[in-house]
Design a protein around this motif. Structure first.
Motif, PDB file in Angstrom:
ATOM      1  N   TYR A   1      -4.143  12.147  -3.263  1.00 10.76           N
ATOM      2  CA  TYR A   1      -4.712  12.610  -2.001  1.00 10.76           C
ATOM      3  C   TYR A   1      -4.272  14.042  -1.731  1.00 10.76           C
TER       4      TYR A   1
ATOM      5  N   GLY B   1      -5.702  14.396   8.139  1.00  9.43           N
ATOM      6  CA  GLY B   1      -5.309  13.208   7.408  1.00  9.43           C
ATOM      7  C   GLY B   1      -5.517  13.405   5.916  1.00  9.43           C
TER       8      GLY B   1
ATOM      9  N   GLY C   1       4.025   8.115  -2.328  1.00  9.18           N
ATOM     10  CA  GLY C   1       5.180   8.909  -2.669  1.00  9.18           C
ATOM     11  C   GLY C   1       5.474   9.932  -1.586  1.00  9.18           C
ATOM     12  N   PRO C   2       6.556  10.705  -1.733  1.00  8.81           N
ATOM     13  CA  PRO C   2       6.950  11.664  -0.697  1.00  8.81           C
ATOM     14  C   PRO C   2       6.068  12.904  -0.648  1.00  8.81           C
TER      15      PRO C   2
ATOM     16  N   PHE D   1      -6.240   0.000   9.095  1.00  8.67           N
ATOM     17  CA  PHE D   1      -4.816   0.199   8.876  1.00  8.67           C
ATOM     18  C   PHE D   1      -4.258   1.234   9.861  1.00  8.67           C
TER      19      PHE D   1
ATOM     20  N   TYR E   1      -0.996   3.791   9.426  1.00  4.98           N
ATOM     21  CA  TYR E   1       0.098   4.308   8.622  1.00  4.98           C
ATOM     22  C   TYR E   1       0.959   5.208   9.490  1.00  4.98           C
TER      23      TYR E   1
ATOM     24  N   GLN F   1       4.070   8.294   9.345  1.00  4.75           N
ATOM     25  CA  GLN F   1       4.751   9.298   8.510  1.00  4.75           C
ATOM     26  C   GLN F   1       5.906   9.868   9.312  1.00  4.75           C
TER      27      GLN F   1
ATOM     28  N   GLY G   1       9.683  14.283   7.051  1.00 10.24           N
ATOM     29  CA  GLY G   1      10.252  14.433   5.713  1.00 10.24           C
ATOM     30  C   GLY G   1      10.025  13.255   4.784  1.00 10.24           C
ATOM     31  N   GLU G   2       9.246  12.281   5.220  1.00  7.93           N
ATOM     32  CA  GLU G   2       9.028  11.095   4.388  1.00  7.93           C
ATOM     33  C   GLU G   2       7.554  10.915   4.051  1.00  7.93           C
ATOM     34  N   GLY G   3       7.284  10.000   3.136  1.00  9.74           N
ATOM     35  CA  GLY G   3       5.913   9.693   2.769  1.00  9.74           C
ATOM     36  C   GLY G   3       5.278   8.734   3.760  1.00  9.74           C
ATOM     37  N   LEU G   4       3.990   8.524   3.602  1.00 10.83           N
ATOM     38  CA  LEU G   4       3.251   7.584   4.447  1.00 10.83           C
ATOM     39  C   LEU G   4       3.716   6.158   4.188  1.00 10.83           C
TER      40      LEU G   4
ATOM     41  N   LEU H   1       2.801   2.021   5.345  1.00 11.45           N
ATOM     42  CA  LEU H   1       1.908   1.129   6.064  1.00 11.45           C
ATOM     43  C   LEU H   1       2.661   0.521   7.236  1.00 11.45           C
TER      44      LEU H   1
ATOM     45  N   PHE I   1      -1.300   7.590  11.577  1.00 10.18           N
ATOM     46  CA  PHE I   1      -2.640   7.754  11.023  1.00 10.18           C
ATOM     47  C   PHE I   1      -3.375   6.422  11.058  1.00 10.18           C
TER      48      PHE I   1
ATOM     49  N   LEU J   1      -8.901   4.713   0.887  1.00 15.45           N
ATOM     50  CA  LEU J   1      -8.578   4.861   2.300  1.00 15.45           C
ATOM     51  C   LEU J   1      -9.215   6.129   2.860  1.00 15.45           C
TER      52      LEU J   1
ATOM     53  N   PHE K   1      -8.847   8.390   6.217  1.00 21.12           N
ATOM     54  CA  PHE K   1      -7.878   8.581   7.284  1.00 21.12           C
ATOM     55  C   PHE K   1      -8.444   9.383   8.449  1.00 21.12           C
ATOM     56  N   GLY K   2      -7.905   9.114   9.644  1.00 21.11           N
ATOM     57  CA  GLY K   2      -8.089  10.009  10.768  1.00 21.11           C
ATOM     58  C   GLY K   2      -7.170  11.211  10.617  1.00 21.11           C
ATOM     59  N   LYS K   3      -7.216  12.103  11.591  1.00 21.07           N
ATOM     60  CA  LYS K   3      -6.452  13.349  11.485  1.00 21.07           C
ATOM     61  C   LYS K   3      -4.983  13.183  11.830  1.00 21.07           C
TER      62      LYS K   3
END
Lengths: 116, 114
Positions: free
Chosen positions: A35, A42, A108-109, B34, B36, B38, B41-44, B46, B89, B102, B104-106
């Motif tokens: 992505y 998003g 992932g990050p 869904f 999500y 964030q 400093g981390e990933g997305l 669920l 998100f 997926l 996603f919204g903004k």
């Protein structure tokens, strides 16, 4: 269980240079996604692999972006040449499968790319 | 095509306040929905999901109900904490049309003040 690994975490390049990102999905996950997340938006899907085959690359700018997943495990995403508008976070995600199962995608990050 | 619209941020609340983040969707099929999250400093990650109409997803005090009649999936929490500060998100997956991709919204940035 180890999560999705990505490297590098940060990258700064000049426009027209090339760059590559690496992703190692969760062990056993057949489906891998890349992505692009531009600041304030998003994530947008670039490409989806099922094992080592491409399922969907309809939003991948193929004149400059390429991706591969040669052995159905880890994957690389390349940009050549980079443009200023490619500045974004590139996220890799994986899932057990896709389609009817609605399997959770694990992210992932990310790699934050800045093109100057 | 399929799309997700969520309320603009940032949203700033005091600790223990009630949270609602609105999300509406457009889809041609029967999507799964869904939320999500964030964290800085981390990933997305669920947060919760719902796969059919009238399903309620819930996790960590957050909940959202899949409303087909209003094409909505609003996120709610009765009492937010400072640790809930993050970007949220809303997303949909149209399994029949998009192989589980997926959309996603903004995103909505939430800041919770002590």
């Amino acid at each position: 269980e180890a999560g999705v690994a990505q490297s590098p975490r940060y990258k700064i390049i000049e426009k027209r240079q090339s760059v590559a990102f690496w992703c190692n999905p969760i062990s056993g996950h057949a489906t891998l996604y890349w992505y692009q997340q531009i600041l304030g938006q998003g994530p947008k899907l670039l490409i989806q692999f099922q094992n080592n085959g491409v399922v969907d690359d309809s939003q991948l700018p193929k004149d400059r972006f390429s991706a591969e997943r040669l052995k159905g495990v880890d994957s690389t995403l390349k940009i050549q040449p980079a443009k200023l508008e490619d500045s974004a976070v590139y996220l890799c995600a994986s899932s057990l499968d896709s389609g009817q199962g609605a399997y959770e995608q694990y992210f992932g990050p990310g790699t934050r790319l800045t093109v100057t | 095509g399929n799309s997700v619209t969520q309320m603009e941020g940032p949203v700033t609340l005091s600790e223990e306040a009630f949270l609602t983040i609105n999300c509406t969707y457009t889809a041609t099929g029967y999507p799964s929905l869904f939320w999500y999250v964030q964290y800085p400093g981390e990933g997305l990650q669920l947060l919760l999901k719902a796969t059919k109409a009238d399903d309620k997803g819930s996790n960590k005090g957050f909940e959202a109900t899949y409303r087909k009649e209003t094409t909505s999936f609003h996120l709610e929490k009765g009492s937010v904490q400072v640790s809930d500060s993050a970007v949220y998100f809303c997303a949909l997956s149209d399994l029949w049309g998009s192989q589980g991709n997926l959309i996603f919204g903004k995103g909505t940035k939430l800041s919770v003040k002590p």
